[in-house]
Design an enzyme around this catalytic site. Structure first.
Site, PDB file in Angstrom:
ATOM      1  CB  THR A  16      -4.641   1.275  -5.132  1.00  0.00           C
ATOM      2  OG1 THR A  16      -3.563   0.789  -5.918  1.00  0.00           O
ATOM      3  CG2 THR A  16      -5.855   0.412  -5.362  1.00  0.00           C
ATOM      4  CE1 TYR A  30      -4.594   0.588  -8.985  1.00  0.00           C
ATOM      5  CE2 TYR A  30      -5.249  -1.707  -9.150  1.00  0.00           C
ATOM      6  CZ  TYR A  30      -4.485  -0.730  -8.574  1.00  0.00           C
ATOM      7  OH  TYR A  30      -3.590  -1.041  -7.586  1.00  0.00           O
ATOM      8  CB  SER A  61       3.173   4.917  -4.161  1.00  0.00           C
ATOM      9  OG  SER A  61       3.199   3.531  -3.955  1.00  0.00           O
ATOM     10  CB  THR A  94      -0.290  -0.261  -0.708  1.00  0.00           C
ATOM     11  OG1 THR A  94      -0.352  -0.956  -1.960  1.00  0.00           O
ATOM     12  CG2 THR A  94      -1.680   0.147  -0.271  1.00  0.00           C
ATOM     13  CG  ASP A  95       2.882  -1.005  -5.124  1.00  0.00           C
ATOM     14  OD1 ASP A  95       2.435  -1.930  -4.421  1.00  0.00           O
ATOM     15  OD2 ASP A  95       2.611  -0.884  -6.333  1.00  0.00           O
ATOM     16  CE  LYS A 165       1.319  -4.007  -1.469  1.00  0.00           C
ATOM     17  NZ  LYS A 165       1.050  -3.248  -2.685  1.00  0.00           N
ATOM     18  CD  GLU A 285      33.192 -12.491  14.802  1.00  0.00           C
ATOM     19  OE1 GLU A 285      32.741 -12.400  13.666  1.00  0.00           O
ATOM     20  OE2 GLU A 285      33.295 -13.568  15.425  1.00  0.00           O
TER      21      GLU A 285
HETATM   22  C1  SIN Z   1       0.467   2.513  -5.655  1.00  0.00           C
HETATM   23  O1  SIN Z   1       1.278   2.122  -4.829  1.00  0.00           O
HETATM   24  O2  SIN Z   1       0.309   3.728  -5.919  1.00  0.00           O
HETATM   25  C2  SIN Z   1      -0.350   1.533  -6.431  1.00  0.00           C
HETATM   26  C3  SIN Z   1      -0.648   0.294  -5.669  1.00  0.00           C
HETATM   27  C4  SIN Z   1      -1.438   0.525  -4.412  1.00  0.00           C
HETATM   28  O3  SIN Z   1      -1.705   1.620  -3.955  1.00  0.00           O
HETATM   29  O4  SIN Z   1      -1.853  -0.522  -3.845  1.00  0.00           O
END
Ligand code: SIN
Length: 313
Positions: A16, A30, A61, A94-95, A165, A285
């Protein structure tokens, strides 16, 4: 002796932070991984820093694969070995940032800082958070106390093996769970809360060209069924992570099937499906299915894959 390494290399993976939408008000519709890394670096201009940019991938990602991850590990290792390089920054979606951070943490094992960052709003947004996140990440990479793999988002720095995340939309979407943040970046200054760590026993990926092993995550939940595991075993799965309830407990149907899998030589790890915390083993255990401790299910999946690759070496 004073170090002459002053350069920071920024490696672009897409995400992103490099995303664009048709309208500055559209923060969800987007396309990720469009803007070139050189453009991102220019918008986050960092006073006095000597910055070099290189594109490793231009992906959303969610589509991250072993090929991109392997290429990233190799490029990070290459640049980190340069005497003129003080640290690295990786811009990433971020994913699956959690997976990449953990994979880098477990495979690099060197002191130079590798700071991963991203954005929750595309570069075209009125609220774009990428430029500040990248600027902060550059600040961390140049800080004398920085070491190992770190993640810098929304002014907070997380350890590469603790980050997860926790929100799909909020700008401050990452947490370190029980561990808490490693540092804060405030007005261009890093305030360390704890000493950053380097993995003392990293996985040596000698079998670097080997195919990524097939590891799946199954979830222990109400109504869980053994046939999920049986079908995966029959199809040749090479490792299993079970996202277990609470403190690592398993639905009895799933437990029996997972024990069969382990008995058949398929490694199995138990990670908690709770967002925070770790599995605490029952004293005295020994667990029939080993616990992944504080790892999240997706981190545990990377861990099993890396162990398998290392075993092949
Ligand atoms: C991604 O993970 O490439 C898309 C979402 C993000 O970066 O927040």
């Amino acid at each position: 002796m004073q170090s002459h390494a002053t350069r920071v290399v920024v490696l672009g993976m897409g995400g992103t932070i490099a995303g664009r939408s048709a309208s500055a008000h559209d923060n969800v519709g987007y396309v990720a991984g469009v803007a070139p890394i050189e453009e991102l670096v220019a918008t986050a201009e960092h006073d006095g820093a000597s910055v070099e940019a290189e594109s490793v991938a231009q992906i959303d990602s969610k589509d991250l694969g072993w090929d991109e991850l392997r290429r990233l590990i190799a490029r990070v290792a290459h640049h980190a070995a340069r005497v003129d390089v003080q640290g690295l920054v990786v811009t990433h979606g971020t994913d699956t940032l959690e997976e990449t951070a953990y994979a880098l943490h477990r495979t690099l094992g060197f002191e130079k800082p590798v700071v991963i960052t991203g954005a929750m709003r595309p570069a075209s947004s009125l609220q774009a958070d990428g430029p500040q996140n990248l600027r902060d990440a550059l600040t961390v990479a140049r800080d004398a106390a920085a070491r190992g793999v770190l993640v810098c988002m929304a002014g907070r720095v997380h350890a590469g093996d603790a980050v997860r995340k926790v929100h799909p939309y909020r700008l401050d979407a990452f947490s370190s769970g029980d561990a808490g943040a490693t540092a804060l970046v405030e007005e261009g200054v890093v305030r360390w809360l704890r000493e950053p760590r380097v993995d003392a026993d990293p996985v040596r990926l000698a079998a670097f060209d080997a195919p990524w092993p097939w590891i799946e995550i199954v979830t222990s939940a109400a109504g869980a069924e053994a046939r999920t595991v049986d079908a995966l075993l029959a199809a040749g799965v090479q490792g299993l992570v079970v996202a277990a309830t609470g403190n690592g407990t398993l639905h009895r149907a799933l437990e029996a099937a997972l024990e069969r899998a382990a008995g058949a030589g398929v490694p199995v790890l138990r990670a908690t499906r709770c967002r925070d915390g770790r599995i605490i083993d029952v004293r005295g255990e020994p667990a029939r299915i080993p616990s992944a401790g504080a790892l999240t299910p997706v981190q545990a999946r990377i861990e099993l894959a890396l162990r398998r690759l290392a075993a092949r070496a």
